[in-house]
Design a protein around this motif. Structure first.
Motif, PDB file in Angstrom:
ATOM      1  N   ALA A 167       0.942  -1.154  -0.116  1.00 59.90           N
ATOM      2  CA  ALA A 167       0.025  -0.043  -0.044  1.00 59.90           C
ATOM      3  C   ALA A 167       0.995   1.302   0.073  1.00 59.90           C
ATOM      4  N   CYS A 168       0.413   2.080  -0.727  1.00 61.94           N
ATOM      5  CA  CYS A 168       1.358   3.527  -0.848  1.00 61.94           C
ATOM      6  C   CYS A 168       0.169   4.802  -0.780  1.00 61.94           C
ATOM      7  N   ASN A 169       0.634   5.690  -0.338  1.00 64.91           N
ATOM      8  CA  ASN A 169      -0.253   7.006  -0.318  1.00 64.91           C
ATOM      9  C   ASN A 169      -1.379   6.905   0.689  1.00 64.91           C
ATOM     10  N   VAL A 170      -0.937   6.135   1.653  1.00 69.46           N
ATOM     11  CA  VAL A 170      -1.719   5.936   3.087  1.00 69.46           C
ATOM     12  C   VAL A 170      -1.573   7.190   3.999  1.00 69.46           C
ATOM     13  N   SER A 174      -7.153   8.526   8.104  1.00 66.06           N
ATOM     14  CA  SER A 174      -8.269   7.853   7.367  1.00 66.06           C
ATOM     15  C   SER A 174      -8.341   6.201   7.926  1.00 66.06           C
ATOM     16  N   LYS A 175      -9.206   6.223   8.351  1.00 69.25           N
ATOM     17  CA  LYS A 175      -9.840   4.600   8.873  1.00 69.25           C
ATOM     18  C   LYS A 175      -9.812   3.813   7.541  1.00 69.25           C
ATOM     19  N   LEU A 176     -10.228   4.084   6.367  1.00 66.79           N
ATOM     20  CA  LEU A 176     -10.108   3.574   5.040  1.00 66.79           C
ATOM     21  C   LEU A 176      -8.764   3.259   4.477  1.00 66.79           C
ATOM     22  N   HIS A 177      -8.072   4.531   4.705  1.00 65.72           N
ATOM     23  CA  HIS A 177      -6.410   4.101   4.350  1.00 65.72           C
ATOM     24  C   HIS A 177      -5.937   3.149   5.115  1.00 65.72           C
ATOM     25  N   LYS A 178      -5.848   3.431   6.399  1.00 66.09           N
ATOM     26  CA  LYS A 178      -5.256   2.537   7.208  1.00 66.09           C
ATOM     27  C   LYS A 178      -5.813   1.085   7.158  1.00 66.09           C
ATOM     28  N   VAL A 180      -6.322  -0.737   4.370  1.00 58.62           N
ATOM     29  CA  VAL A 180      -5.825  -1.043   3.099  1.00 58.62           C
ATOM     30  C   VAL A 180      -4.687  -2.188   3.117  1.00 58.62           C
ATOM     31  N   PRO A 181      -3.750  -1.577   4.009  1.00 57.90           N
ATOM     32  CA  PRO A 181      -2.404  -2.515   4.175  1.00 57.90           C
ATOM     33  C   PRO A 181      -3.226  -4.135   4.912  1.00 57.90           C
ATOM     34  N   VAL A 182      -4.011  -3.632   5.584  1.00 55.71           N
ATOM     35  CA  VAL A 182      -4.402  -4.925   6.422  1.00 55.71           C
ATOM     36  C   VAL A 182      -5.043  -5.900   5.536  1.00 55.71           C
ATOM     37  N   ASP A 183      -6.019  -5.143   4.486  1.00 53.65           N
ATOM     38  CA  ASP A 183      -6.661  -6.138   3.580  1.00 53.65           C
ATOM     39  C   ASP A 183      -5.731  -6.921   2.779  1.00 53.65           C
ATOM     40  N   LEU A 184      -4.529  -6.314   2.418  1.00 57.68           N
ATOM     41  CA  LEU A 184      -3.807  -6.676   1.476  1.00 57.68           C
ATOM     42  C   LEU A 184      -3.221  -7.993   2.030  1.00 57.68           C
ATOM     43  N   GLY A 242      10.536   2.267   9.043  1.00 53.47           N
ATOM     44  CA  GLY A 242       9.452   2.739   8.182  1.00 53.47           C
ATOM     45  C   GLY A 242       8.227   2.367   8.864  1.00 53.47           C
ATOM     46  N   THR A 243       6.955   2.296   8.034  1.00 60.29           N
ATOM     47  CA  THR A 243       5.786   2.243   8.798  1.00 60.29           C
ATOM     48  C   THR A 243       5.368   0.651   8.450  1.00 60.29           C
ATOM     49  N   SER A 244       4.815  -0.064   9.289  1.00 59.30           N
ATOM     50  CA  SER A 244       4.271  -1.213   8.844  1.00 59.30           C
ATOM     51  C   SER A 244       3.085  -1.606   9.793  1.00 59.30           C
ATOM     52  N   ILE A 245       2.109  -2.638   9.518  1.00 57.64           N
ATOM     53  CA  ILE A 245       0.924  -2.936  10.225  1.00 57.64           C
ATOM     54  C   ILE A 245       1.132  -3.574  11.532  1.00 57.64           C
TER      55      ILE A 245
END
Length: 245
Positions: A167-170, A174-178, A180-184, A242-245
């Motif tokens: 995921a990029c441009n997170v 935004s709950k929706l943006h956050k 996406v990485p989890v969904d992937l 960096g940032t990770s879930i």
């Protein structure tokens, strides 16, 4: 290793990711980036638009003339609108030209291929000639649709397998943006990177300034995310968090 950056959904961050990952990889080895998008956005960002990609696919390609050095460790074969002429040829012909390039070049640790955001001869050839592909996914309506379509498409044509999606441009606000990485990760398992790239205007400013992220915004959160993501994807050692879930 030849890796395509692909997503059949526009605005997914392919070019930004290709430039940023090439930027970081070039500090660890010698990288060649092939711009296969007739818009030539990547080329305009790091060097200038040119006919190298078209010559590679349809004409008489001369590496000394058409491979542009961005800096030590990073070379680019640029594109411009003339590349659209290549779509008049069959994907099998374009694939053959790409494979001839792979056989002719040496000294590169990685080759990265930026592709246009729609299925066609250029994307098909890139998927057929590459060892694998990376798929950046930007949050939004149907965020993973382009990825699923691409995986199905590459499978149908006998093309490369997915190396990883990320995921990029997170926007962390935004709950929706956050999500996406989890969904992937939930949908793709180990085919999805747990690292993702936060949204920042500084990367866009780097493109406008025609500078690499490492030079223009070395302290930007998105650049640090790309450094950590690249280390994760390519097994590199880094002390950047960096940032990770």
């Amino acid at each position: 290793m030849k890796t395509a950056f692909a997503n059949l959904k526009g605005g997914a961050g392919k070019t930004t990711s290709a430039v940023s990952i090439a930027d970081e990889l070039s500090t660890h080895g010698h990288i060649l980036v092939l711009d296969l998008d007739p818009q030539g956005t990547l080329s305009a960002w790091v060097t200038e638009r040119g006919e190298g990609a078209r010559e590679l696919l349809t004409g008489s390609f001369n590496p000394s003339e058409h491979v542009q050095s961005v800096r030590d460790g990073l070379d680019v074969i640029p594109a411009n609108r003339s590349l659209e002429r290549a779509t008049e040829k069959r994907a099998s012909q374009l694939t053959s030209r790409l494979e001839k390039l792979w056989s002719a070049i040496s000294g590169y640790d990685h080759v990265l291929v930026d592709t246009p955001p729609q299925a066609g001869e250029l994307v098909t050839a890139a998927l057929l000639a590459s060892d694998d592909f990376l798929c950046p996914v930007a949050p939004g309506r149907g965020a993973v649709d382009g990825l699923i379509h691409l995986m199905d498409y590459s499978r149908r044509i006998g093309g490369a397998d997915l190396r990883a999606a990320f995921a990029c441009n997170v926007d962390l606000r935004s709950k929706l943006h956050k999500q996406v990485p989890v969904d992937l990760v939930e949908k793709l398992g180990d085919k999805a990177s747990e690292h993702f790239v936060r949204s920042t205007v500084q990367i866009q400013e780097a493109e406008t300034a025609s500078e690499l992220p490492s030079d223009y915004c070395p302290g930007a959160t998105a650049w640090k995310d790309y450094q950590a993501l690249t280390a994760d994807l390519y097994g590199l050692t880094t002390d950047v968090e960096g940032t990770s879930i």
